[in-house]
Design a protein around this motif. Structure first.
Motif, PDB file in Angstrom:
ATOM      1  N   GLY A 224     -29.493  32.173  23.656  1.00 37.87           N
ATOM      2  CA  GLY A 224     -29.165  33.205  24.628  1.00 37.87           C
ATOM      3  C   GLY A 224     -28.687  32.567  25.919  1.00 37.87           C
ATOM      4  N   GLY A 225     -28.194  33.388  26.827  1.00 37.42           N
ATOM      5  CA  GLY A 225     -27.716  32.851  28.089  1.00 37.42           C
ATOM      6  C   GLY A 225     -26.226  32.575  28.058  1.00 37.42           C
ATOM      7  N   PRO A 226     -25.696  32.032  29.152  1.00 38.98           N
ATOM      8  CA  PRO A 226     -24.236  31.892  29.278  1.00 38.98           C
ATOM      9  C   PRO A 226     -23.661  30.643  28.622  1.00 38.98           C
ATOM     10  CG  PRO A 226     -25.293  31.155  31.295  1.00 38.98           C
ATOM     11  CD  PRO A 226     -26.398  31.633  30.384  1.00 38.98           C
ATOM     12  N   TYR A 227     -24.506  29.745  28.093  1.00 39.63           N
ATOM     13  CA  TYR A 227     -24.003  28.459  27.634  1.00 39.63           C
ATOM     14  C   TYR A 227     -23.820  28.434  26.121  1.00 39.63           C
ATOM     15  CZ  TYR A 227     -25.475  27.115  32.311  1.00 39.63           C
ATOM     16  OH  TYR A 227     -25.625  27.058  33.665  1.00 39.63           O
ATOM     17  N   TRP A 228     -22.780  27.728  25.688  1.00 35.47           N
ATOM     18  CA  TRP A 228     -22.538  27.514  24.268  1.00 35.47           C
ATOM     19  C   TRP A 228     -23.513  26.470  23.747  1.00 35.47           C
ATOM     20  CZ3 TRP A 228     -19.001  30.131  21.268  1.00 35.47           C
ATOM     21  CH2 TRP A 228     -18.080  30.941  21.950  1.00 35.47           C
ATOM     22  N   GLU A 229     -23.840  26.546  22.482  1.00 38.34           N
ATOM     23  CA  GLU A 229     -24.687  25.541  21.854  1.00 38.34           C
ATOM     24  C   GLU A 229     -24.058  25.096  20.536  1.00 38.34           C
ATOM     25  OE1 GLU A 229     -28.463  26.999  20.234  1.00 38.34           O
ATOM     26  OE2 GLU A 229     -27.813  29.033  20.774  1.00 38.34           O
ATOM     27  N   GLU A 230     -24.246  23.830  20.245  1.00 41.91           N
ATOM     28  CA  GLU A 230     -23.745  23.265  19.002  1.00 41.91           C
ATOM     29  C   GLU A 230     -24.924  23.074  18.054  1.00 41.91           C
ATOM     30  OE1 GLU A 230     -21.635  19.753  20.030  1.00 41.91           O
ATOM     31  OE2 GLU A 230     -20.023  20.823  21.066  1.00 41.91           O
ATOM     32  N   ILE A 231     -24.805  23.640  16.869  1.00 43.44           N
ATOM     33  CA  ILE A 231     -25.901  23.669  15.901  1.00 43.44           C
ATOM     34  C   ILE A 231     -25.507  22.871  14.666  1.00 43.44           C
ATOM     35  CG2 ILE A 231     -27.323  25.151  14.436  1.00 43.44           C
ATOM     36  CD1 ILE A 231     -27.020  27.350  16.486  1.00 43.44           C
ATOM     37  N   LYS A 232     -26.383  21.982  14.263  1.00 42.17           N
ATOM     38  CA  LYS A 232     -26.176  21.194  13.053  1.00 42.17           C
ATOM     39  C   LYS A 232     -27.271  21.539  12.058  1.00 42.17           C
ATOM     40  CE  LYS A 232     -27.380  16.892  12.954  1.00 42.17           C
ATOM     41  NZ  LYS A 232     -27.450  15.429  13.200  1.00 42.17           N
ATOM     42  N   ILE A 233     -26.884  21.985  10.864  1.00 39.05           N
ATOM     43  CA  ILE A 233     -27.840  22.365   9.829  1.00 39.05           C
ATOM     44  C   ILE A 233     -27.586  21.512   8.596  1.00 39.05           C
ATOM     45  CG2 ILE A 233     -28.775  24.251   8.452  1.00 39.05           C
ATOM     46  CD1 ILE A 233     -27.620  26.226  10.432  1.00 39.05           C
TER      47      ILE A 233
END
Length: 303
Positions: A224-233
């Motif tokens: 959540g929030g204004p920032y992008w996140e990079e997710i590695k699965i």
């Protein structure tokens, strides 16, 4: 004249034997939308009725049939050229050394057309889901409202889900094609959510008919929030389920026969949701050495 007669005979067989439409790849694009059929589902009371096309509205244009044939032959030619070059149309040396790969990015309406959305409306529910381009056409925006109210049909026990799923690959003449991700070990995404959890679903083409409901799942938690996140699965974390139930007999994903990738929200919390997706890709993380995260059991032979 002989070709015209053959085309008309194929159209007649299509209307009488719909389940064998794979025998009519030439007329398939003319008579129906093949992608919509792949995602048809059982309609329970409360869902919207499907509009059935009458055969009187079918376009039997000879010119259109020739155009479809030319386009399919052109696609077959490109597939043959790519096959001769190497896996996925890349030289073998490039394919082996490849460490990253972008599968989907969202920059235009054409990119969105590669995906379909669905919700519990198909079973009489009241959830809503929409898919559109984000700000400056730089991402896909999946949003809607989750509603867990169970339809009063006397059959459904649970409701409240929305999903987004990629369309399966189709080759020339409506042939099935699959993604081969065996050269990578992790799914990599750049997303921006609203703090709600999502389920990532990978569907592989089954070898047997009783496996048609099998899915490989894992969780994606957004901040959540204004920032992008990079997710590695890592693919080793995905577990096998069937019709929403985790299976006792677990095994790794068949990465050489991946058909579709999807995202589902169903956290039983009524209210709006939002997920932005910049791109979806693959990486080969050399530091990740885990083969499979779950215990596997050998079945004892029947005495």
């Amino acid at each position: 004249m002989a070709l015209t007669t053959a085309l008309l005979n194929s159209a007649y067989l299509h209307t009488r034997c719909y389940r064998h439409k794979i025998l009519h790849p030439l007329l398939g694009p003319l008579l129906s939308d093949p992608m919509s059929k792949l995602y048809s589902s059982y309609k329970r009371p409360g869902s919207l009725p499907e509009e059935k096309k009458s055969w009187q509205n079918t376009d039997f244009s000879f010119k259109k049939s020739i155009d479809v044939l030319k386009s399919q032959l052109g696609l077959l030619k490109r597939e043959t050229e790519d096959y001769l070059i190497g896996p996925g149309g890349k030289p073998l040396s490039h394919y082996i050394l490849e460490q990253t790969k972008v599968l989907w990015e969202f920059r235009s309406q054409e990119d969105l057309n590669k995906w379909v959305i669905s919700s519990d409306v198909e079973i009489g529910g009241k959830s809503e889901v929409h898919l559109t381009l984000g700000r400056n056409n730089q991402a896909a925006l999946l949003y809607g409202t989750l509603n867990t109210e169970v339809p009063r049909d006397g059959e459904t026990k649970y409701s409240g889900y929305c999903s987004m799923r990629s369309k399966p690959l189709l080759g020339s003449f409506a042939r099935k094609k699959y993604y081969d991700w065996s050269n990578f070990n992790c799914l990599y995404l750049r997303v921006r959510g609203d703090g709600r959890p999502w389920m990532v679903n990978i569907y592989t083409d089954p070898y047997f008919s009783h496996q048609k409901d099998d899915l490989y799942n894992y969780f994606m938690f957004t901040r959540g929030g204004p920032y992008w996140e990079e997710i590695k699965i890592p693919f080793s974390k995905f577990f096998l389920s069937s019709r929403g139930r985790v299976q006792d007999d677990q095994h790794p994903i068949w990465l050489d026969k991946v058909s579709t990738l999807g995202f589902t929200i169903g956290d039983k919390v009524d209210g709006p949701f939002q997920l932005e997706i910049d791109f979806i890709g693959l990486i080969n993380d050399r530091a990740h050495t885990e083969e499979f995260a779950y215990e596997t059991y050998e079945k004892n032979p029947i005495a």
